[in-house]
Enzyme design. Structure first.
Site, PDB file in Angstrom:
ATOM      1  CE  LYS A  22      -2.093   2.142   4.258  1.00 28.10           C
ATOM      2  NZ  LYS A  22      -1.352   3.000   4.579  1.00 28.10           N
ATOM      3  CG  ASN A  23       2.524   2.922   3.342  1.00 29.51           C
ATOM      4  OD1 ASN A  23       0.827   3.178   3.131  1.00 29.51           O
ATOM      5  ND2 ASN A  23       2.447   2.427   4.359  1.00 29.51           N
ATOM      6  CB  CYS A 117      -5.604   9.979  12.101  1.00 25.18           C
ATOM      7  SG  CYS A 117      -4.417   9.104  12.036  1.00 25.18           S
ATOM      8  NE  ARG A 122      -0.140   9.874  10.576  1.00 31.39           N
ATOM      9  CZ  ARG A 122      -0.020   8.834   9.627  1.00 31.39           C
ATOM     10  NH1 ARG A 122      -1.851   8.090  10.548  1.00 31.39           N
ATOM     11  NH2 ARG A 122       0.638   8.559   8.535  1.00 31.39           N
ATOM     12  N   PRO A 123       0.710  16.430  11.788  1.00 39.46           N
ATOM     13  CG  PRO A 123       1.937  17.778  13.177  1.00 39.46           C
ATOM     14  CD  PRO A 123       1.464  16.265  12.819  1.00 39.46           C
ATOM     15  CG  ASP A 309       2.726   1.106   9.623  1.00 32.78           C
ATOM     16  OD1 ASP A 309       3.154   2.146  10.075  1.00 32.78           O
ATOM     17  OD2 ASP A 309       3.087   1.607   8.147  1.00 32.78           O
ATOM     18  CB  ILE A 331       6.791   6.768  15.006  1.00 33.39           C
ATOM     19  CG1 ILE A 331       8.053   6.125  14.800  1.00 33.39           C
ATOM     20  CG2 ILE A 331       6.368   7.482  13.255  1.00 33.39           C
ATOM     21  CD1 ILE A 331       9.295   6.409  14.432  1.00 33.39           C
ATOM     22  NE  ARG A 401      -7.190   3.909   5.198  1.00 38.47           N
ATOM     23  CZ  ARG A 401      -6.350   4.307   5.999  1.00 38.47           C
ATOM     24  NH1 ARG A 401      -6.262   4.575   7.622  1.00 38.47           N
ATOM     25  NH2 ARG A 401      -5.628   4.443   5.773  1.00 38.47           N
TER      26      ARG A 401
HETATM   27  N1  EPU Z   1       5.926  14.675  11.798  1.00 32.15           N
HETATM   28  C1  EPU Z   1       5.308  15.842  11.362  1.00 32.15           C
HETATM   29  N2  EPU Z   1       5.333  16.912  10.872  1.00 32.15           N
HETATM   30  C2  EPU Z   1       5.632  16.662   9.771  1.00 32.15           C
HETATM   31  C3  EPU Z   1       5.887  15.650   9.013  1.00 32.15           C
HETATM   32  C4  EPU Z   1       5.520  14.089  10.457  1.00 32.15           C
HETATM   33  O1  EPU Z   1       5.686  16.526  13.242  1.00 32.15           O
HETATM   34  O2  EPU Z   1       5.557  17.557   8.435  1.00 32.15           O
HETATM   35  C5  EPU Z   1       6.076  13.523  12.273  1.00 32.15           C
HETATM   36  C6  EPU Z   1       4.583  13.127  12.132  1.00 32.15           C
HETATM   37  O3  EPU Z   1       3.349  13.018  12.966  1.00 32.15           O
HETATM   38  C7  EPU Z   1       5.329  11.513  13.175  1.00 32.15           C
HETATM   39  C8  EPU Z   1       6.620  11.002  12.721  1.00 32.15           C
HETATM   40  O4  EPU Z   1       7.305  13.265  12.347  1.00 32.15           O
HETATM   41  O5  EPU Z   1       5.287  11.874  14.659  1.00 32.15           O
HETATM   42  C9  EPU Z   1       7.042  10.547  11.071  1.00 32.15           C
HETATM   43  O6  EPU Z   1       5.423  10.143  10.390  1.00 32.15           O
HETATM   44  P1  EPU Z   1       5.949  10.389   8.880  1.00 32.15           P
HETATM   45  O7  EPU Z   1       5.545  11.584   7.674  1.00 32.15           O
HETATM   46  O8  EPU Z   1       6.853   9.538   8.759  1.00 32.15           O
HETATM   47  O9  EPU Z   1       4.485   9.504   8.295  1.00 32.15           O
HETATM   48  P2  EPU Z   1       3.628   9.510   7.010  1.00 32.15           P
HETATM   49  O10 EPU Z   1       4.612   9.544   5.890  1.00 32.15           O
HETATM   50  O11 EPU Z   1       2.195  10.790   7.508  1.00 32.15           O
HETATM   51  C10 EPU Z   1       4.092   7.227   6.549  1.00 32.15           C
HETATM   52  C11 EPU Z   1       3.106   5.454   6.410  1.00 32.15           C
HETATM   53  C12 EPU Z   1       2.243   5.332   7.644  1.00 32.15           C
HETATM   54  C13 EPU Z   1       3.519   4.890   8.610  1.00 32.15           C
HETATM   55  C14 EPU Z   1       4.659   6.513   8.673  1.00 32.15           C
HETATM   56  C15 EPU Z   1       5.971   5.963   9.484  1.00 32.15           C
HETATM   57  C16 EPU Z   1       2.168   6.265   4.087  1.00 32.15           C
HETATM   58  C17 EPU Z   1       1.293   6.273   3.247  1.00 32.15           C
HETATM   59  N3  EPU Z   1       2.017   6.503   4.896  1.00 32.15           N
HETATM   60  O12 EPU Z   1       3.239   7.892   7.393  1.00 32.15           O
HETATM   61  O13 EPU Z   1       1.780   4.249   7.269  1.00 32.15           O
HETATM   62  O14 EPU Z   1       2.897   4.610  10.092  1.00 32.15           O
HETATM   63  O15 EPU Z   1       4.837   6.245   7.361  1.00 32.15           O
HETATM   64  O16 EPU Z   1       6.686   4.524   9.232  1.00 32.15           O
HETATM   65  O17 EPU Z   1       3.660   6.593   3.580  1.00 32.15           O
HETATM   66  C18 EPU Z   1      -0.252   2.711   7.495  1.00 32.15           C
HETATM   67  O18 EPU Z   1       0.029   2.039   6.253  1.00 32.15           O
HETATM   68  O19 EPU Z   1      -0.680   2.573   8.335  1.00 32.15           O
HETATM   69  C19 EPU Z   1       0.981   3.990   8.457  1.00 32.15           C
HETATM   70  C20 EPU Z   1      -0.207   5.061   9.351  1.00 32.15           C
END
Ligand code: EPU
Length: 422
Positions: A22-23, A117, A122-123, A309, A331, A401
């Site tokens: 998915k990711n 969420c 998740r900003p 995950d 995380i 999902r």
């Molecule tokens: N964060 C910030 N600001 C930002 C971006 C991230 O504070 O602008 C923080 C987040 O709140 C979190 C940390 O940084 O505490 C890491 O978040 P990240 O941005 O890496 O997460 P993501 O890109 O939103 C992806 C996966 C998630 C997975 C995470 C961590 C996708 C579509 N989603 O999310 O997958 O848990 O990386 O590996 O790739 C899932 O598949 O169930 C899922 C949640």
């Protein structure tokens, strides 16, 4: 919404095929916005998040074709509206992946802020700050990110304050279309980021350092891919199958994996006492459960660390281990929602801040439980399979999902599991 009825404890046997990731599929599908002609993808999993992504692309004006039975998607990227509306992005936070490609290709985007969420706030501030450094004017108004390129996209050095997977992906799209050199520091090393970077490289992008914290991109545009894009196997689904095999104490053969991307997860399961053989260059895992599992201390971390995950699944498994385990979620700030549901089945877990302490072994007893997020749903199914008696897992939407027909795959392995409408 559907629910799953599980009669446990289950004894499973046989072979299972892991679906496409998915990711990995989501950022690759959004990458099609960068092109002027048709892009075809293979090994696309049948998931709600894929439906949502294709819907988003269609709302922008793209045509899409999805041959579900063979897992092939073609996108004809005829973007007319550079908008990702709230109605879709609220269903799937990965809608934020529309931002980078729209800005990179069209110089403008209006993308709904994803909002929080079940697992945390998740900003997306790191995405926004990085785009600003690349020469993009970004305003946040009425719940939308309004982005427009001021003059041109210019390569620069970006230091992410924390590792962000989709943040790194958004900057990869922008970096390949910018003028000059972009250096991403503290970038994500996740295999899904590498897969996106490798795809862009196959289209002529000049990117080095993929899979390391420093990625260097020489901007210069892309040419249309000449081959269908292959979605790699889902390492989280594969890990979930290992946990199902171990929890139900059922030897399983898991096919279409990439064990090289699962090192930390396989190491943890082996430390618990599992025997896991890697065959056929790591594409097959043969899992032999143990009678007794050892407790563990696990901390989630960006790749190559233990993935967040897989946290819910290993936490559930540790309920069956002899003694006290601790699981630290590093995380996301709120990713223990499944604990209250597991407790309803008899789990002994205390949560203090971001640390869960698990006392085992317990024998799960079936009960009605409710899924709160995607990976939490998987752990509840896992617990239901292990429980004595009937378990009803409600709010299945979350599971669908991200897992392709998990209940059908389980039924084929011998689980007594039925899907009912709620
Ligand atoms: N964060 C910030 N600001 C930002 C971006 C991230 O504070 O602008 C923080 C987040 O709140 C979190 C940390 O940084 O505490 C890491 O978040 P990240 O941005 O890496 O997460 P993501 O890109 O939103 C992806 C996966 C998630 C997975 C995470 C961590 C996708 C579509 N989603 O999310 O997958 O848990 O990386 O590996 O790739 C899932 O598949 O169930 C899922 C949640």
């Amino acid at each position: 919404m559907d629910a799953l009825l599980i009669e446990g404890p289950s004894k499973l046997s046989g072979k299972v095929e892991v679906s496409g990731s998915k990711n990995s599929a989501l950022p690759l599908l959004f990458a099609s916005i960068l092109f002027d002609g048709k892009v075809t993808f293979e090994n696309i999993p049948r998931l709600w998040d894929i439906e949502t992504t294709l819907k988003l692309l269609e709302l922008m004006g793209c045509r899409t074709e999805w041959e579900k039975e063979v897992g092939r998607v073609s996108v004809f990227p005829e973007v007319k509206t550079k908008v990702a509306p709230y109605d879709q992005v609220k269903k799937m936070r990965a809608g934020i992946l529309a931002l980078g490609p729209l800005v990179a290709k069209y110089g403008e985007a209006k993308v709904s802020l994803p909002g929080g969420c079940a697992i945390g706030a998740r900003p997306v501030n790191y995405h926004i700050e990085a785009l600003r450094k690349m020469g993009v004017r970004v305003e946040v108004e009425e719940g939308y990110i309004h982005a427009s390129v001021k003059d041109k996209l210019v390569g620069t050095e970006i230091l992410f304050p924390e590792v962000t997977v989709t943040g790194t992906e958004n900057l990869l799209y922008v970096g390949v279309m910018a003028e000059g050199t972009t250096v991403l520091q503290n970038s994500a090393c996740e295999p899904e980021v590498v897969a996106l970077g490798e795809f862009l490289k196959s289209c002529g992008a000049n990117i080095s350092g993929l899979g390391t914290p420093t990625i260097t991109i020489e901007g210069g545009g892309l040419k249309l891919p000449s081959q269908p894009v292959q979605i790699p196997p889902d390492r989280i689904e594969a890990g979930t199958w290992v946990s199902i095999s171990l929890a139900t104490r059922s030897p399983l053969e898991i096919n279409h994996c990439d064990a090289s991307k699962m090192t930390s997860v396989l190491a943890a399961f082996r430390q618990m006492g599992a025997k896991i053989e890697e065959r056929n260059q790591g594409t097959t895992l043969k899992v032999t459960p143990a009678e007794i599992y050892h407790p563990l201390h696990i901390e989630t971390a960006p790749y190559p660390g233990f993935p967040t995950d897989m946290q819910a699944q290993i936490l559930t498994l540790l309920c069956l281990a002899q003694g006290r385990s601790t699981v630290v979620e590093s995380i996301f700030e709120n990713r223990f929602m499944h604990v209250a549901e597991l407790r309803r089945l008899g789990a002994q877990i205390e949560v203090n801040g971001n640390v869960a302490t698990v006392e085992g072994p317990v024998e799960f007893q079936g009960a009605p439980i409710m899924a709160t997020d995607l990976r939490a749903s998987a752990c509840l199914v896992l617990a239901g399979l292990t429980s004595k008696g009937s378990t009803r897992v409600s709010r299945l939407y979350h599971l669908d999902r991200g897992y392709q027909r998990l209940d059908e795959k389980l039924r084929r392995l011998g689980a007594k599991i039925t899907r009912v409408a709620e």
